[in-house]
Design an enzyme around this catalytic site. Structure first.
Site, short mmCIF file in Angstrom:
data_model
loop_
_atom_site.label_atom_id
_atom_site.label_comp_id
_atom_site.label_asym_id
_atom_site.label_seq_id
_atom_site.Cartn_x
_atom_site.Cartn_y
_atom_site.Cartn_z
N ARG A 177 0.83 -1.22 0.00
CA ARG A 177 0.00 0.00 0.00
C ARG A 177 0.85 1.26 0.00
NH1 ARG A 177 -2.26 -3.47 -1.49
NH2 ARG A 177 -3.86 -4.72 -0.51
N SER A 226 -10.01 -0.44 4.56
CA SER A 226 -9.15 -0.93 5.64
C SER A 226 -8.45 0.26 6.31
CB SER A 226 -8.09 -1.88 5.09
OG SER A 226 -8.71 -3.05 4.66
N GLU A 301 -3.42 2.85 7.31
CA GLU A 301 -3.42 2.73 5.85
C GLU A 301 -4.16 3.94 5.26
OE1 GLU A 301 -4.37 -1.11 4.15
OE2 GLU A 301 -5.35 -0.17 2.42
C1 LIG Z 1 -15.32 0.09 0.81
C2 LIG Z 1 -13.85 0.21 0.49
C3 LIG Z 1 -13.13 -0.92 0.11
C4 LIG Z 1 -11.76 -0.82 -0.19
N1 LIG Z 1 -11.07 -1.95 -0.55
C5 LIG Z 1 -9.75 -1.85 -0.87
C6 LIG Z 1 -9.00 -3.02 -1.27
O1 LIG Z 1 -9.52 -4.12 -1.36
N2 LIG Z 1 -7.69 -2.87 -1.56
C7 LIG Z 1 -7.07 -1.65 -1.50
O2 LIG Z 1 -5.87 -1.57 -1.79
N3 LIG Z 1 -7.75 -0.54 -1.12
C8 LIG Z 1 -9.07 -0.61 -0.81
N4 LIG Z 1 -9.76 0.52 -0.43
C9 LIG Z 1 -9.03 1.81 -0.32
C10 LIG Z 1 -9.06 2.68 -1.59
O3 LIG Z 1 -10.15 2.35 -2.42
C11 LIG Z 1 -7.76 2.57 -2.38
O4 LIG Z 1 -6.64 2.96 -1.62
C12 LIG Z 1 -7.81 3.42 -3.67
O5 LIG Z 1 -6.70 3.10 -4.46
C13 LIG Z 1 -7.81 4.92 -3.39
O6 LIG Z 1 -8.12 5.59 -4.61
P1 LIG Z 1 -8.78 7.04 -4.62
O7 LIG Z 1 -8.91 7.49 -6.01
O8 LIG Z 1 -10.05 7.02 -3.84
O9 LIG Z 1 -7.66 7.88 -3.88
P2 LIG Z 1 -7.85 8.94 -2.72
O10 LIG Z 1 -8.40 8.26 -1.51
O11 LIG Z 1 -8.60 10.13 -3.23
O12 LIG Z 1 -6.33 9.35 -2.46
C14 LIG Z 1 -5.43 8.39 -1.93
C15 LIG Z 1 -4.00 8.94 -2.08
O13 LIG Z 1 -3.65 9.00 -3.45
C16 LIG Z 1 -3.29 10.34 -3.83
N5 LIG Z 1 -3.75 10.50 -5.21
C17 LIG Z 1 -4.98 10.20 -5.71
N6 LIG Z 1 -5.02 10.44 -7.03
C18 LIG Z 1 -3.80 10.91 -7.38
C19 LIG Z 1 -3.21 11.34 -8.61
N7 LIG Z 1 -3.90 11.36 -9.76
N8 LIG Z 1 -1.93 11.77 -8.60
C20 LIG Z 1 -1.21 11.79 -7.45
N9 LIG Z 1 -1.71 11.40 -6.26
C21 LIG Z 1 -3.00 10.95 -6.22
C22 LIG Z 1 -3.96 11.24 -2.82
O14 LIG Z 1 -3.28 12.47 -2.68
C23 LIG Z 1 -3.87 10.38 -1.56
O15 LIG Z 1 -2.58 10.52 -0.97
C24 LIG Z 1 -11.12 0.45 -0.12
C25 LIG Z 1 -11.85 1.59 0.25
C26 LIG Z 1 -13.21 1.47 0.54
C27 LIG Z 1 -13.98 2.72 0.92
#
Ligand SMILES: Cc1cc2nc3c(=O)[nH]c(=O)nc-3n(C[C@H](O)[C@H](O)[C@H](O)COP(=O)(O)OP(=O)(O)OC[C@H]3O[C@@H](n4cnc5c(N)ncnc54)[C@H](O)[C@@H]3O)c2cc1C
Length: 310
Positions: A177, A226, A301
């Site tokens: 992660r 998580s 995380e």
């Molecule tokens: C119900 C649920 C289930 C989930 N299951 C999983 C799972 O099974 N496995 C898993 O790994 N994660 C899981 N997650 C966590 C999450 O979905 C992941 O970490 C996902 O990759 C985050 O993407 P996001 O676009 O929402 O990023 P955000 O939450 O908006 O941002 C996360 C980080 O990425 C950075 N970021 C985002 N976009 C960019 C970009 N374009 N350029 C530079 N930096 C950027 C942000 O600044 C921040 O630091 C889950 C979350 C939820 C709510």
């Protein structure tokens, strides 16, 4: 990078075609539905717009990029400086041979479906990740034994001055992660590789993933997924964070409107009126109890960003 007040941004902002919103509430842009305002929220209308905005923006102004906010806890005092949200204009997905080119704003779910239609396997795990492709790279998102690092060929980024940078995946260190990518880079696109397979088989794998998640996770709640990483060192290596939380008796624990999910105790949920402070305090209380009961230091995380409310 030093944060600056909104007043000092005024008069120093580049002209853009996209949407600029002052004092923009961020709660609607995160899964937890909590948190304060951004001094300024920018939704670029396309990549050229984003580039010219970056070129014209002083590097003294702090910059935060957000995807779908599924791994974010924005604190109640909000975020100083500029928040950039890459939306639909960054959501294109194209397939050619065994490769997929996607904009960083594309959802992982859409990516998984495109891969299925194109008959490309190995990307089914994206079906269960409710974030953007850009967020998946930064978090090295993964599930069920696969992670973004396994399938990534390269990322295309912009630096703070709007310059294009292409980075092959082989030059990125991926951790659990986490990645070695600089937080000053904005990811705008990725190239990913799949493995040719029958769309029907891919569809079946994806259905299994959906079913498994429905059974084990509180999906239709305000959550951040998580909360803590599974420990990978020391005595606790191999044990899941949820097992340690359970052992410490934290299932169902509440602070204000925040609760440790009864269904999956590594998930925190906003039961309706939680503040980010409630959620962060609850997370810290879980860490304290787990340390006391098991000796293990859980590591967040979920990314907690912004300022506490004074
Ligand atoms: C119900 C649920 C289930 C989930 N299951 C999983 C799972 O099974 N496995 C898993 O790994 N994660 C899981 N997650 C966590 C999450 O979905 C992941 O970490 C996902 O990759 C985050 O993407 P996001 O676009 O929402 O990023 P955000 O939450 O908006 O941002 C996360 C980080 O990425 C950075 N970021 C985002 N976009 C960019 C970009 N374009 N350029 C530079 N930096 C950027 C942000 O600044 C921040 O630091 C889950 C979350 C939820 C709510």
């Amino acid at each position: 990078m030093a944060a600056v007040a909104l007043s000092s941004l005024e008069g120093r902002l580049p002209n853009v075609r996209g949407r600029l919103t002052k004092d923009a509430p961020l709660s609607g842009l995160t899964w937890f539905r909590t948190g304060g305002v951004a001094d300024l929220l920018f939704r670029p209308s396309d990549e050229a717009d984003l580039k010219s905005f970056l070129k014209g923006l002083s590097e003294a102004i702090s910059l935060t990029v957000i995807g779908l906010g599924s791994n974010l806890l924005v604190r109640d005092g909000g975020i100083r400086g500029v928040v950039i949200k890459l939306g639909k204009p960054f959501g294109d997905i194209d397939t050619k041979g065994d490769q997929i080119t996607a904009g960083a704003g594309a959802s992982c779910v859409a990516l998984a479906h495109r891969a299925r239609v194109a008959g490309l396997a190995g990307l089914e795990f994206f079906r269960g990740i409710p974030g953007t492709v850009g967020g998946a790279v930064v978090m090295n998102a993964g599930a069920y034994g696969s992670e973004t690092a396994d399938v990534l060929i390269s990322v295309r980024c912009l630096d703070r001055s709007g310059r294009d940078i292409r980075i092959p995946a082989t030059e990125i260190d991926f951790g659990y992660r986490s990645t070695s990518l600089s937080p000053d880079l904005l990811i705008v696109g990725v190239v990913i590789r799949g493995t040719p397979a029958e769309p029907q088989t891919i569809a079946e794998n994806m259905s299994q993933i959906v079913e498994a998640r429905e059974e084990s996770q509180p999906l239709r709640t305000r959550t951040g997924g998580s909360t803590f990483k599974n420990p990978d060192v020391g005595q606790a290596a191999g044990r899941k964070a949820w097992q340690l939380i359970e052992e410490a008796g934290c299932r169902g624990l509440t602070i204000g409107g925040a609760q440790v999910s009864e269904k999956h105790c590594n998930f925190l949920i906003n039961t309706g009126a939680a503040t980010s402070k409630d959620l962060e305090s609850l997370g810290e209380e879980v860490r304290r109890r787990v340390k006391q009961a098991t000796g293990v230091d859980l590591e967040w995380e979920i990314r907690r960003i912004g300022e506490r409310k004074r």
